[in-house]
Design an enzyme around this catalytic site. Structure first.
Site, PDB file in Angstrom:
ATOM      1  CD  GLU A 172       5.907  -1.945   7.558  1.00 49.73           C
ATOM      2  OE1 GLU A 172       4.697  -1.853   7.820  1.00 49.73           O
ATOM      3  OE2 GLU A 172       6.362  -1.813   6.415  1.00 49.73           O
ATOM      4  CD  GLU A 367       7.203  -5.449   3.993  1.00 50.75           C
ATOM      5  OE1 GLU A 367       6.365  -4.570   3.673  1.00 50.75           O
ATOM      6  OE2 GLU A 367       7.064  -6.165   4.996  1.00 50.75           O
TER       7      GLU A 367
END
Ligand code: GBH
Length: 462
Positions: A172, A367
């Site tokens: 991320e 995720e």
């Protein structure tokens, strides 16, 4: 679980990859052991007001000392993959200079333990714990950090690539660049748009340089990739202003990463929006070639889809600085404990869109998960029907995207354990396994039992 939901999940193939995910700073603790030096998160946690309750990762889940038991737990969940991250300040304290063998040895033992239990290790090289010394030298806005990252990546790669098949560079980068250098909600807590955009570029450059070097050094077939958090941007109304706000949000959330990675160029509209604010992406010759180096897998982290308006509360299209408004609109939907709306259909929408706009790249959900207000019984058991429902709906959404043609190869639940939830500290629990922070006892929640059962059913083993 609702039979219609289970029927959608049942369309996933037996070869589908199932995993659980964690990250180093969120679970390891042992922050001063075996030569580890502070990361930007150790520092940030000491800034008054930065993290809820003044929480920090000094002990966290004490995973550094409980690793073999935690691997046994992973095995018990019936997953085939464990996604973990490596702490740069353990492997190369200070972010430059020689390898710290004592720190690297932890990941060597972890890898061996996983393989001994028949679980595939899936490495993330950077999940936000930048060595503080590199931040002191300018952090990600400083171009040199990209080169430092590639050097560090090779230290881990040299040690583990005989046994680890999948290598993801960054987790991320949006969070590192935007929350770390623009909003200041994450470490290092800086607030400047130019710095944030320079950080974005240098994170991507670090990814590209590391990927090129690792691939060149590989002596057997390996997979390389990156993990991005991405959302959908839906206009509140069909107005020109709301649609343009979504274009801008998607530009900074998705396309500023995916376009250079897959098309070798930054999106023109984003470059123009930034230029209008006096901000430049500091691209040098050869950078885009490195950033667009081939990858084998895209990791997608999804939590919820967003709705945007192009008008502020007073109906104005621009803010005080003349910058067009992009306003996140609360959605009237059930929410998680983070206050995040539950939007499984948006997950299907995101995945089909990614496979359409950026074809030829297998996707793994690295995720997905949710925090809820868990209550444990005396034994530590949590009957988390809410989290179980969230997982079921989102796995079904993944299955739907596959049915519609998206090339999705696996799903990893966030997270194996309750852990240090960044600026929210330990208040927010994302684990499918309960952690009692007083005793460090681990207790699988109802969601973990459901997850195990679901994996077994898909594999045909049950
Ligand atoms: C992840 O971040 C982290 O990788 C993980 O360490 C963390 O514990 C977990 O999630 C739970 O927070 O980003 O466009 O999808 C997620 C960070 C950033 C998710 C903002 C929601 C808003 C919409 N988040 N985001 S988008």
């Amino acid at each position: 679980t609702d039979p219609a939901l289970l029927a959608r999940i049942a369309t996933l193939p037996p070869s589908f990859r199932w995993g659980v995910a964690t990250s180093s700073y969120q679970i390891e603790g042992a922050v001063a052991e075996d030569g580890r030096t502070p990361s930007i998160w150790d520092t940030f946690c000491r800034v008054p007001g930065a993290v809820a309750n003044g929480d920090h990762g000094d002990v966290a889940c004490d995973h550094y000392h409980r690793m073999p038991q935690d691997v046994a737990l992973i095995k018990e969940l019936g997953v085939d993959t464990y996604r973990f991250s490596v702490a740069w300040p353990r492997v190369q304290p200070g972010g430059r200079g020689p390898v710290n063998e004592a720190g690297l040895a932890f990941y060597d033992r972890l890898t061996d333990e996983l393989l001994a239990q028949g679980v595939d290790p899936w490495v993330t090289l950077y999940h936000w714990d930048l060595p503080q010394e590199l931040e002191d030298a300018g952090g990600w806005p400083n171009r040199d950090t990209a080169y430092r990252f590639a050097d560090y990546a090779m230290m881990v790669f040299d040690k583990l690539s005989d046994r680890v098949d999948t290598w993801t560079t960054l987790n991320e980068p949006w969070c590192s660049a935007w929350l770390g250098y623009m909003t200041g909600d994450h470490a290092p807590g800086r607030r400047n748009l130019q710095d944030s955009i320079a950080a974005t570029h240098h994170l991507l450059l670090g990814h590209g340089l590391a990927t090129q070097r690792m691939r060149a050094a590989a002596t057997r077939p390996l997979q390389f990739g990156i993990t991005l958090n991405m959302a959908t941007a839906t206009p509140e109304t069909d107005s020109e202003a709301d649609r343009d706000a979504c274009r801008a949000a998607d530009g900074l959330g998705v396309r500023i990463y995916m376009d250079p990675l897959r098309r070798g160029a930054y999106p023109e509209d984003v470059v123009a929006d930034l230029a209008a604010q006096g901000v430049q992406i500091p691209v040098q010759d050869g950078d885009l070639e490195a950033i667009s180096a081939p990858i084998d897998v895209l990791g997608v982290n999804f939590y919820f889809g967003q709705v945007f308006s192009g008008l502020d509360e007073n109906g104005s299209r621009t803010d005080g600085d003349g910058v067009p408004v992009v306003r996140d609109i609360p959605q009237d939907l059930p929410q998680t404990a983070m206050g995040w709306p539950i939007t499984p259909n948006r997950f299907t929408e995101l995945l089909t869109r990614l496979s359409r706009d950026y074809p030829g790249l297998p996707i793994i959900i690295t995720e997905n998960g949710a925090a809820f207000a868990d209550t444990a019984d005396e034994s530590g058991f949590v009957r988390d029907d809410d989290r179980t429902g969230y997982l079921a709906e989102h796995i079904a959404a993944v299955a739907d995207a596959r049915t519609q043609g998206a090339d999705i190869r696996g799903y990893f639940a966030w997270s194996l354990l309750d852990n240090f939830e960044w600026a929210y500290g330990y208040d927010k629990r994302f684990g499918i396994v309960r952690v009692d922070y007083d005793t460090q006892q681990r207790t699988p929640k109802q969601s973990a039992l459901w997850f195990k059962d679901t994996i077994g059913r898909i594999r045909g083993a049950v």
